[in-house]
Design a protein around this motif. Structure first.
Motif, PDB file in Angstrom:
ATOM      1  N   VAL A 163     -25.365  -4.394  11.219  1.00 38.22           N
ATOM      2  CA  VAL A 163     -24.208  -4.816  11.028  1.00 38.22           C
ATOM      3  C   VAL A 163     -23.298  -3.079  11.996  1.00 38.22           C
ATOM      4  O   VAL A 163     -22.246  -3.543  12.514  1.00 38.22           O
ATOM      5  CB  VAL A 163     -23.332  -5.065  10.137  1.00 38.22           C
ATOM      6  N   PHE A 164     -24.412  -2.151  11.558  1.00 36.86           N
ATOM      7  CA  PHE A 164     -24.250  -1.134  12.664  1.00 36.86           C
ATOM      8  C   PHE A 164     -24.221  -0.911  14.103  1.00 36.86           C
ATOM      9  O   PHE A 164     -24.057   0.476  14.515  1.00 36.86           O
ATOM     10  CB  PHE A 164     -23.744   0.320  11.461  1.00 36.86           C
ATOM     11  N   THR A 165     -25.177  -1.788  14.166  1.00 33.18           N
ATOM     12  CA  THR A 165     -25.429  -1.223  15.527  1.00 33.18           C
ATOM     13  C   THR A 165     -25.400  -2.148  16.746  1.00 33.18           C
ATOM     14  O   THR A 165     -25.533  -1.513  17.731  1.00 33.18           O
ATOM     15  CB  THR A 165     -27.388  -1.269  15.444  1.00 33.18           C
ATOM     16  N   SER A 166     -25.154  -3.303  15.970  1.00 29.02           N
ATOM     17  CA  SER A 166     -24.746  -3.739  17.860  1.00 29.02           C
ATOM     18  C   SER A 166     -23.911  -5.020  17.264  1.00 29.02           C
ATOM     19  O   SER A 166     -23.646  -5.544  16.002  1.00 29.02           O
ATOM     20  CB  SER A 166     -26.251  -4.515  18.096  1.00 29.02           C
ATOM     21  N   ILE A 195     -12.026 -13.836   1.711  1.00 26.74           N
ATOM     22  CA  ILE A 195     -13.423 -13.385   1.449  1.00 26.74           C
ATOM     23  C   ILE A 195     -13.369 -12.525   2.156  1.00 26.74           C
ATOM     24  O   ILE A 195     -13.643 -12.187   3.669  1.00 26.74           O
ATOM     25  CB  ILE A 195     -14.507 -14.136   1.233  1.00 26.74           C
ATOM     26  N   TYR A 196     -13.690 -10.896   0.834  1.00 31.49           N
ATOM     27  CA  TYR A 196     -14.310  -9.654   1.933  1.00 31.49           C
ATOM     28  C   TYR A 196     -15.614  -9.307   1.324  1.00 31.49           C
ATOM     29  O   TYR A 196     -15.622  -9.890  -0.006  1.00 31.49           O
ATOM     30  CB  TYR A 196     -12.841  -8.739   1.398  1.00 31.49           C
ATOM     31  N   TYR A 197     -16.617  -9.286   2.293  1.00 27.91           N
ATOM     32  CA  TYR A 197     -18.082  -9.178   2.085  1.00 27.91           C
ATOM     33  C   TYR A 197     -18.321  -7.886   2.027  1.00 27.91           C
ATOM     34  O   TYR A 197     -18.174  -7.693   3.406  1.00 27.91           O
ATOM     35  CB  TYR A 197     -19.342 -10.266   2.885  1.00 27.91           C
ATOM     36  N   PHE A 198     -18.672  -6.500   1.734  1.00 29.04           N
ATOM     37  CA  PHE A 198     -19.057  -5.385   1.984  1.00 29.04           C
ATOM     38  C   PHE A 198     -20.450  -4.859   2.277  1.00 29.04           C
ATOM     39  O   PHE A 198     -20.946  -5.377   1.704  1.00 29.04           O
ATOM     40  CB  PHE A 198     -18.459  -4.200   1.566  1.00 29.04           C
ATOM     41  N   GLU A 199     -20.701  -3.958   3.592  1.00 34.16           N
ATOM     42  CA  GLU A 199     -21.714  -3.378   2.737  1.00 34.16           C
ATOM     43  C   GLU A 199     -21.163  -2.411   3.514  1.00 34.16           C
ATOM     44  O   GLU A 199     -20.903  -1.416   4.232  1.00 34.16           O
ATOM     45  CB  GLU A 199     -22.755  -3.856   4.623  1.00 34.16           C
ATOM     46  N   ILE A 200     -22.372  -0.750   3.035  1.00 37.95           N
ATOM     47  CA  ILE A 200     -21.531   0.152   3.468  1.00 37.95           C
ATOM     48  C   ILE A 200     -22.910   0.956   3.524  1.00 37.95           C
ATOM     49  O   ILE A 200     -24.246   0.830   3.393  1.00 37.95           O
ATOM     50  CB  ILE A 200     -21.347   1.255   2.397  1.00 37.95           C
ATOM     51  N   ALA A 201     -22.832   1.753   5.174  1.00 30.74           N
ATOM     52  CA  ALA A 201     -23.850   2.842   5.173  1.00 30.74           C
ATOM     53  C   ALA A 201     -24.639   3.318   4.888  1.00 30.74           C
ATOM     54  O   ALA A 201     -22.810   4.734   3.744  1.00 30.74           O
ATOM     55  CB  ALA A 201     -23.524   3.295   7.061  1.00 30.74           C
ATOM     56  N   ASP A 202     -25.827   4.064   4.590  1.00 28.42           N
ATOM     57  CA  ASP A 202     -26.256   4.938   3.388  1.00 28.42           C
ATOM     58  C   ASP A 202     -26.035   6.037   4.274  1.00 28.42           C
ATOM     59  O   ASP A 202     -25.997   6.652   6.123  1.00 28.42           O
ATOM     60  CB  ASP A 202     -27.580   4.812   2.634  1.00 28.42           C
ATOM     61  N   MET A 217     -17.925   1.886   6.858  1.00 31.19           N
ATOM     62  CA  MET A 217     -18.187   0.499   5.862  1.00 31.19           C
ATOM     63  C   MET A 217     -18.026   0.279   7.023  1.00 31.19           C
ATOM     64  O   MET A 217     -16.852  -1.023   8.002  1.00 31.19           O
ATOM     65  CB  MET A 217     -16.769   0.497   4.576  1.00 31.19           C
ATOM     66  N   TYR A 218     -18.551  -1.713   6.094  1.00 29.32           N
ATOM     67  CA  TYR A 218     -18.236  -2.825   7.263  1.00 29.32           C
ATOM     68  C   TYR A 218     -17.675  -4.170   6.565  1.00 29.32           C
ATOM     69  O   TYR A 218     -18.598  -4.299   5.222  1.00 29.32           O
ATOM     70  CB  TYR A 218     -19.727  -3.661   7.691  1.00 29.32           C
ATOM     71  N   TYR A 219     -16.914  -4.672   7.094  1.00 28.96           N
ATOM     72  CA  TYR A 219     -16.720  -5.832   5.796  1.00 28.96           C
ATOM     73  C   TYR A 219     -16.236  -7.266   6.550  1.00 28.96           C
ATOM     74  O   TYR A 219     -15.865  -7.017   7.939  1.00 28.96           O
ATOM     75  CB  TYR A 219     -15.770  -6.214   4.635  1.00 28.96           C
ATOM     76  N   LEU A 220     -17.310  -8.329   5.924  1.00 31.72           N
ATOM     77  CA  LEU A 220     -17.220  -9.599   6.989  1.00 31.72           C
ATOM     78  C   LEU A 220     -15.914 -10.166   6.268  1.00 31.72           C
ATOM     79  O   LEU A 220     -15.959 -10.861   4.686  1.00 31.72           O
ATOM     80  CB  LEU A 220     -18.492 -10.251   6.582  1.00 31.72           C
ATOM     81  N   ASN A 221     -14.805 -10.781   7.098  1.00 34.20           N
ATOM     82  CA  ASN A 221     -13.672 -12.232   6.445  1.00 34.20           C
ATOM     83  C   ASN A 221     -14.475 -13.267   6.955  1.00 34.20           C
ATOM     84  O   ASN A 221     -15.040 -13.585   7.835  1.00 34.20           O
ATOM     85  CB  ASN A 221     -12.779 -11.073   7.175  1.00 34.20           C
ATOM     86  N   VAL A 222     -13.917 -13.737   5.531  1.00 35.16           N
ATOM     87  CA  VAL A 222     -13.695 -15.783   5.677  1.00 35.16           C
ATOM     88  C   VAL A 222     -13.311 -15.799   5.633  1.00 35.16           C
ATOM     89  O   VAL A 222     -12.296 -16.006   4.011  1.00 35.16           O
ATOM     90  CB  VAL A 222     -15.264 -15.892   4.868  1.00 35.16           C
ATOM     91  N   MET A 223     -12.178 -16.541   5.720  1.00 32.19           N
ATOM     92  CA  MET A 223     -10.629 -17.507   6.276  1.00 32.19           C
ATOM     93  C   MET A 223     -10.219 -19.246   5.853  1.00 32.19           C
ATOM     94  O   MET A 223     -11.296 -19.190   6.899  1.00 32.19           O
ATOM     95  CB  MET A 223      -9.605 -16.454   6.682  1.00 32.19           C
ATOM     96  N   LEU A 248     -17.598   1.572  17.710  1.00 30.78           N
ATOM     97  CA  LEU A 248     -19.320   2.137  17.671  1.00 30.78           C
ATOM     98  C   LEU A 248     -20.655   1.356  18.127  1.00 30.78           C
ATOM     99  O   LEU A 248     -21.469   2.015  18.544  1.00 30.78           O
ATOM    100  CB  LEU A 248     -19.945   1.611  16.066  1.00 30.78           C
ATOM    101  N   TYR A 249     -19.841   0.119  18.873  1.00 35.86           N
ATOM    102  CA  TYR A 249     -20.760   0.023  19.801  1.00 35.86           C
ATOM    103  C   TYR A 249     -19.659  -1.840  20.451  1.00 35.86           C
ATOM    104  O   TYR A 249     -18.555  -1.872  20.379  1.00 35.86           O
ATOM    105  CB  TYR A 249     -22.200  -1.271  19.156  1.00 35.86           C
TER     106      TYR A 249
END
Length: 294
Positions: free
Chosen positions: A79-82, A188-195, A246-252, A287-288
């Motif tokens: 999710v951080f590349t494209s 809904i917030y779903y998170f992915e966090i870059a290391d 930080m990435y989050y996906l919002n679903v509504m 970022l892209y």
């Protein structure tokens, strides 16, 4: 503070899904999210039931078969590349996913009444928007936004917040139906966090009572794979710690006849928008961008 609305990675897992949030499990009426992890050569089938769904690659590529059609999703590395392409599948259908190399795929869903056709949307058609300025800057991939892609009830977007920035700010809400001013939407917030060089990242999510509905009150430390349920209340800020994007996906989705995303800013913090005009966006963004249309 409530803890039932913060679902750490693994807490919402069920069956084949790393995340399985349904209206029944969330205690509401409309929004759903599943995250499916497939090994190389893996496949999975599901019934859409009374909901419409978007199949969105988070990492990897796949094919999606529905109603005699097979769609090939190029996907992305992460999710951080494209930006990714995606497939919409209608209610009352049988869907099969298969991935040659394996991957992780989000299924964003909403209960609906209309049955729209299955279709593929290329990454080049996803608008990439920059919101805010300075340390309030963030990137929004409006793949399933109202007015961008047709669904019956589902609204879904991706937000990327550079390390050290605040997003979902000013805090806002959408828990009342006020025509032309505010939509009633579960989220809904779903998170992915870059290391960082193998060190896991983290962030923080705030939800505060608005005086309507259940009075949701959350201050959560969120990590990779976590989810936060927002049936009501002021949500924001979403804070990315320095050094970890930080990435989050919002679903509504909600009960309204119109598929709109209308929000109300928190009266104590909405003034911040007035300081953004003429100020620079964080130079790390975007970022892209979406690829050019072929």
């Amino acid at each position: 503070m409530t803890t039932t609305h913060h679902l750490p990675a693994g807490k919402a897992a069920a069956g084949p899904y790393a995340v399985d949030i349904s209206p029944e499990s969330a205690g509401w009426g409309h929004s759903s999210l599943r995250v499916l992890e497939l090994p190389p050569g893996g496949w999975h089938s599901f019934d859409t039931g009374d909901s419409e769904w978007i199949v969105l690659p988070l990492a990897g590529s796949c094919t999606v078969a529905v109603e005699g059609k097979t769609f090939r999703l190029a996907g992305r590395r992460s999710v951080f590349t494209s930006v990714s392409d995606f497939v919409y599948v209608p209610r009352d259908a049988q869907v099969s996913l298969a991935s040659r190399d394996g991957g992780r795929f989000a299924l964003t869903g909403a209960r609906c009444t209309r049955r729209l056709p299955a279709r593929h949307q290329p990454a080049s058609a996803v608008p990439v928007e920059l919101r805010g300025t300075g340390n309030c800057s963030r990137q929004v991939n409006n793949f399933g936004a109202a007015g961008v892609f047709e669904c019956d009830q589902l609204i879904a977007v991706e937000v990327i917040t550079p390390g050290g920035n605040w997003s979902s700010f000013p805090p806002h809400k959408h828990d009342e139906h006020r025509p032309g001013e505010e939509s009633e939407l579960e989220e809904i917030y779903y998170f992915e966090i870059a290391d960082h060089e193998g060190t896991p990242g983290l962030g923080y999510q705030r939800v505060s009572p608005s005086g309507h509905g259940q009075g949701t009150d959350v201050l959560a430390e969120v990590r990779d794979g976590d989810s936060v349920l927002i049936p009501d209340g002021w949500h924001g800020p979403s804070m990315a710690v320095p050094g970890h994007d930080m990435y989050y996906l919002n679903v509504m989705a909600g009960p309204g006849a119109e598929r709109d995303w209308l929000i109300c800013d928190h009266p104590d913090h909405g003034w911040i928008r007035g300081t953004w005009q003429g100020q620079p966006v964080d130079p790390r963004l975007p970022l892209y961008t979406a690829p050019e249309k072929s």
